[in-house]
Motif scaffolding. Structure first.
Motif, short mmCIF file in Angstrom:
data_model
loop_
_atom_site.label_atom_id
_atom_site.label_comp_id
_atom_site.label_asym_id
_atom_site.label_seq_id
_atom_site.Cartn_x
_atom_site.Cartn_y
_atom_site.Cartn_z
N ASP A 91 10.94 52.11 18.65
CA ASP A 91 10.67 51.35 19.64
C ASP A 91 9.27 51.31 20.10
N SER B 154 6.49 44.56 17.24
CA SER B 154 8.05 44.30 16.77
C SER B 154 8.40 43.36 15.77
N GLU C 80 5.05 42.88 21.34
CA GLU C 80 5.45 41.59 20.69
C GLU C 80 5.44 41.73 19.02
N ARG D 237 8.33 44.47 11.99
CA ARG D 237 9.40 45.49 11.75
C ARG D 237 10.00 45.07 10.41
N SER E 69 9.66 51.36 13.38
CA SER E 69 9.60 51.96 14.77
C SER E 69 10.74 51.94 15.27
#
Length: 120
Positions: free
Chosen positions: A4, A117, A114, A120, A2
């Motif tokens: 973002d 993220s 969160e 990742r 990703s």
């Protein structure tokens, strides 16, 4: 991976920087016409269960426990396919998670951002 993952209220103006826009609420937001929402997808299956949502009641003091319970729910059989799909979307492009909640920082969208993220 990703580029973002962000979250914001569905009532805010859409932006080209949003990338893919996904509503992550279980119920449709009041006062928003579907044709005006500028959504790519409504992924209601990734939202917290009705029981958890009602228990939480958007009380910031309960947010840590809400977050813990919601992350547990994302691993259960009812949420897993939608959670996996959302993770795939985040891996492809910029992703904006939309919610009608007034306090975005204490919402399921914030927990999801969160969580994504961390994958990742």
């Amino acid at each position: 991976m990703s580029k973002d993952v962000t979250c914001r209220r569905i009532y805010e103006e859409s932006s080209p920087e949003d990338g893919r826009r996904v509503l992550v609420d279980r119920v449709w937001p009041r006062g928003v016409r579907k044709e005006d929402a500028h959504l790519d997808e409504w992924l209601r299956e990734v939202a917290p269960s009705s029981e958890l949502r009602k228990w939480y009641g958007h009380d910031p003091a309960r947010f840590p426990e809400f977050r813990r319970r919601y992350l547990d729910e994302l691993r259960d059989a009812g949420h897993r396919p939608a959670a996996d799909h959302l993770r795939d979307l985040a891996a492809e492009d910029r992703l904006t998670l939309l919610t009608a909640t007034k306090d975005v920082d204490h919402s399921q969208a914030a927990v999801l951002a969160e969580w994504l993220s961390g994958h990742r």
